[in-house]
Design a protein around this motif. Structure first.
Motif, PDB file in Angstrom:
ATOM      1  N   PHE A  85       0.834  -1.203   0.000  1.00  0.00           N
ATOM      2  CA  PHE A  85       0.000   0.000   0.000  1.00  0.00           C
ATOM      3  C   PHE A  85       0.865   1.247   0.000  1.00  0.00           C
ATOM      4  O   PHE A  85       0.582   2.219  -0.713  1.00  0.00           O
ATOM      5  N   GLN A  86       1.913   1.233   0.802  1.00  0.00           N
ATOM      6  CA  GLN A  86       2.814   2.382   0.852  1.00  0.00           C
ATOM      7  C   GLN A  86       3.395   2.664  -0.534  1.00  0.00           C
ATOM      8  O   GLN A  86       3.427   3.812  -0.988  1.00  0.00           O
ATOM      9  N   THR A  87       3.837   1.622  -1.216  1.00  0.00           N
ATOM     10  CA  THR A  87       4.410   1.782  -2.557  1.00  0.00           C
ATOM     11  C   THR A  87       3.356   2.276  -3.544  1.00  0.00           C
ATOM     12  O   THR A  87       3.608   3.191  -4.337  1.00  0.00           O
ATOM     13  N   ALA A  88       2.165   1.680  -3.474  1.00  0.00           N
ATOM     14  CA  ALA A  88       1.100   2.063  -4.395  1.00  0.00           C
ATOM     15  C   ALA A  88       0.641   3.494  -4.156  1.00  0.00           C
ATOM     16  O   ALA A  88       0.391   4.249  -5.103  1.00  0.00           O
ATOM     17  N   ALA A  89       0.542   3.893  -2.906  1.00  0.00           N
ATOM     18  CA  ALA A  89       0.111   5.253  -2.587  1.00  0.00           C
ATOM     19  C   ALA A  89       1.144   6.271  -3.060  1.00  0.00           C
ATOM     20  O   ALA A  89       0.800   7.345  -3.555  1.00  0.00           O
ATOM     21  N   GLY A  90       2.407   5.926  -2.918  1.00  0.00           N
ATOM     22  CA  GLY A  90       3.466   6.824  -3.362  1.00  0.00           C
ATOM     23  C   GLY A  90       3.502   7.000  -4.861  1.00  0.00           C
ATOM     24  O   GLY A  90       3.987   8.018  -5.373  1.00  0.00           O
ATOM     25  N   THR A 105      -2.408   2.590  10.575  1.00  0.00           N
ATOM     26  CA  THR A 105      -3.251   3.748  10.285  1.00  0.00           C
ATOM     27  C   THR A 105      -2.586   5.089  10.587  1.00  0.00           C
ATOM     28  O   THR A 105      -2.609   5.991   9.733  1.00  0.00           O
ATOM     29  N   PRO A 106      -1.946   5.300  11.762  1.00  0.00           N
ATOM     30  CA  PRO A 106      -1.324   6.603  12.006  1.00  0.00           C
ATOM     31  C   PRO A 106      -0.217   6.945  11.007  1.00  0.00           C
ATOM     32  O   PRO A 106      -0.092   8.093  10.576  1.00  0.00           O
ATOM     33  N   GLY A 107       0.583   5.949  10.641  1.00  0.00           N
ATOM     34  CA  GLY A 107       1.666   6.210   9.694  1.00  0.00           C
ATOM     35  C   GLY A 107       1.150   6.580   8.327  1.00  0.00           C
ATOM     36  O   GLY A 107       1.657   7.516   7.681  1.00  0.00           O
ATOM     37  N   PHE A 108       0.136   5.869   7.859  1.00  0.00           N
ATOM     38  CA  PHE A 108      -0.455   6.206   6.556  1.00  0.00           C
ATOM     39  C   PHE A 108      -1.094   7.593   6.596  1.00  0.00           C
ATOM     40  O   PHE A 108      -1.023   8.346   5.623  1.00  0.00           O
ATOM     41  N   ALA A 109      -1.732   7.921   7.723  1.00  0.00           N
ATOM     42  CA  ALA A 109      -2.360   9.234   7.847  1.00  0.00           C
ATOM     43  C   ALA A 109      -1.308  10.337   7.849  1.00  0.00           C
ATOM     44  O   ALA A 109      -1.468  11.365   7.179  1.00  0.00           O
ATOM     45  N   LYS A 110      -0.232  10.129   8.586  1.00  0.00           N
ATOM     46  CA  LYS A 110       0.825  11.131   8.653  1.00  0.00           C
ATOM     47  C   LYS A 110       1.464  11.348   7.288  1.00  0.00           C
ATOM     48  O   LYS A 110       1.867  12.470   6.942  1.00  0.00           O
ATOM     49  N   ALA A 111       1.559  10.275   6.509  1.00  0.00           N
ATOM     50  CA  ALA A 111       2.153  10.378   5.179  1.00  0.00           C
ATOM     51  C   ALA A 111       1.215  11.033   4.171  1.00  0.00           C
ATOM     52  O   ALA A 111       1.622  11.332   3.048  1.00  0.00           O
ATOM     53  N   GLY A 112      -0.031  11.270   4.562  1.00  0.00           N
ATOM     54  CA  GLY A 112      -0.980  11.902   3.662  1.00  0.00           C
ATOM     55  C   GLY A 112      -1.675  10.953   2.729  1.00  0.00           C
ATOM     56  O   GLY A 112      -2.299  11.371   1.750  1.00  0.00           O
TER      57      GLY A 112
END
Length: 428
Positions: A85-90, A105-112
């Motif tokens: 997910f991190q790769t796909a979102a980026g 969830t907090p890390g994904f939220a912080k990353a926008g």
């Protein structure tokens, strides 16, 4: 969470990057509204064999109720989902909806990567959810996920072995657990207690001393505090006690522990509801009522506490308005009381809202047992780096329990490593 929990909580930190933008695979250009039917993509991280069929059936129900919305269902292995997910979102290609571990969830939220859900249809019923679960889905005052399933750790025990040893009730303190373990060995001929040597499972020993790995509100690293040292020394004392299984640090340690418990060779373990289905398949629990579930024992403060786990449904911030609106409707449907009741009865997982604990759901003694101890659950702080600290703690915990370093030295090392993740936090 499933058997891969140790690997999941020890995964590397989510890289904190700039906010993601753009559209998901099924979206039109960002900000534009799709004309006609909308197709959203959902990445489900549940067990593909035992749980996914229930979610797929619910997707079909949602599509029947919402003929203008099609859900592209994708089952993504839990162990791979965080990085994928991190790769796909980026790269602006993430799914519209993700079944996210609460720790992500907090890390994904912080990353926008996530859109806030406050005031949307997805969050319309949050007053009926367990309060600490909503807190755990919140980051910097905004709601970024809706709790789908939850779990916590409890003390699982074999009632018939307790009866054989003359023990009337589950231990409520670690000293009582040690005494019971010795009695079980002496009178029932089995090990009284076995422990999964992983930092997630060691958290009750910290909570029992009213501490955590960090004090997020006070911006302090507390993993090497006197209270934390006392908690881990208590764990060491338990593991050195008569009737307690010798610490297993092999690659098969978790499976070995479960096999012994399920077959009646060990009387007590610390475990979560994700294992109840497998426990009931064991020879010792063909009669489901033989499984006892109690809160983890309390520490010297008199408090009992265990980490809260589970999964939230989150929405990708890079999807356009039409896809976000469809995603919000989908999240609301999947987290409704009716859907959660279905999920609980089919998958034996714990609902996150009080009105989903129907008689049909609580007829499962595993769910009923864990429901009674959810109030002792401790939500994780809304800190993007928190999940990564488990790994730093785990590295030192194994050395401490193997007597390769003292408790204080090991926890000091964990504090130093944590400081690199949280340079603005004060140390002890």
């Amino acid at each position: 969470m499933r058997r891969g929990i140790a690997a999941a909580v020890l995964a590397a930190a989510i890289a904190v990057s700039a906010s993601a933008c753009g559209s998901s695979g099924g979206s039109t250009s960002s900000g534009a509204k799709a004309s006609g039917p909308v197709t959203i993509t959902w990445w489900d991280t549940s067990d593909a064999t035992n749980e996914a069929p229930t979610y797929q059936a619910l997707v079909a129900d949602f599509e029947k109720a919402n003929p203008d919305i099609t859900v592209k269902y994708v089952n993504v292995p839990f162990a791979d989902a965080q990085t994928k997910f991190q790769t796909a979102a980026g790269s602006k290609g993430a799914p519209d909806v993700l079944r996210s571990d609460v720790g992500w969830t907090p890390g994904f939220a912080k990353a926008g990567y996530l859109v806030p859900l406050d005031g949307t249809p997805a969050a319309a019923d949050t007053s009926t959810f367990e309060k600490q679960l909503v807190t755990q889905a919140t980051f910097q005052g905004k709601l970024y996920g809706v709790p789908l399933v939850t779990d916590t750790l409890g003390l699982m025990y074999n009632k018939s072995l307790f009866t054989k040893a003359g023990i009337a009730k589950a231990p409520t303190t670690w000293d009582e657990l040690k005494a019971d373990a010795a009695l079980l060995k002496q009178k029932a001929g089995v090990d009284g207690f076995d422990f999964n040597a992983a930092s997630y499972y060691a958290m009750p020993f910290l909570y029992g001393e009213s501490t955590d790995m960090v004090d997020a509100a006070g911006q302090k690293i507390t993993i090497n505090s006197p209270a934390a040292v006392k908690g881990i020394d208590t764990l060491k004392g338990v593991l050195a006690s008569p009737g307690v299984t010798k610490l297993d640090t092999t690659a098969n340690a978790y499976a070995n522990m479960m096999d012994k418990f399920n077959s009646g060779k060990v009387a007590m373990i610390i475990q979560g509801p994700w294992e109840t289905t497998n426990v009931y398949k064991g020879a010792a629990f063909s009669d489901k009522t033989n499984l006892g579930i109690a809160a983890v024992p309390a520490g010297s403060t008199g408090k009992s506490g265990a980490p809260i786990g589970g999964h939230n449904l989150v929405a990708y911030a890079g999807s356009d308005a039409a896809h976000q609106a469809a995603s919000e409707k989908f999240i609301a449907f999947m987290t409704s009381a009716q859907s959660q009741t279905t999920i609980a009865t089919k998958n034996a997982t714990l609902p996150t809202r009080s009105d989903a604990y129907t008689p049909a759901v609580t007829a499962n003694p595993g769910i009923a047992g864990f429901q009674t101890i959810l109030t002792a659950g401790v939500p994780r702080p809304a800190l993007a780096e928190y999940s990564s600290i488990y790994g730093l703690f785990n590295t030192e915990l194994l050395k401490i329990l193997a007597n390769q370093e003292s408790t204080q030295t090991g926890l000091n090392n964990a504090s130093i490593a944590t400081k690199k993740l949280l340079p603005s936090f004060a140390t002890q």
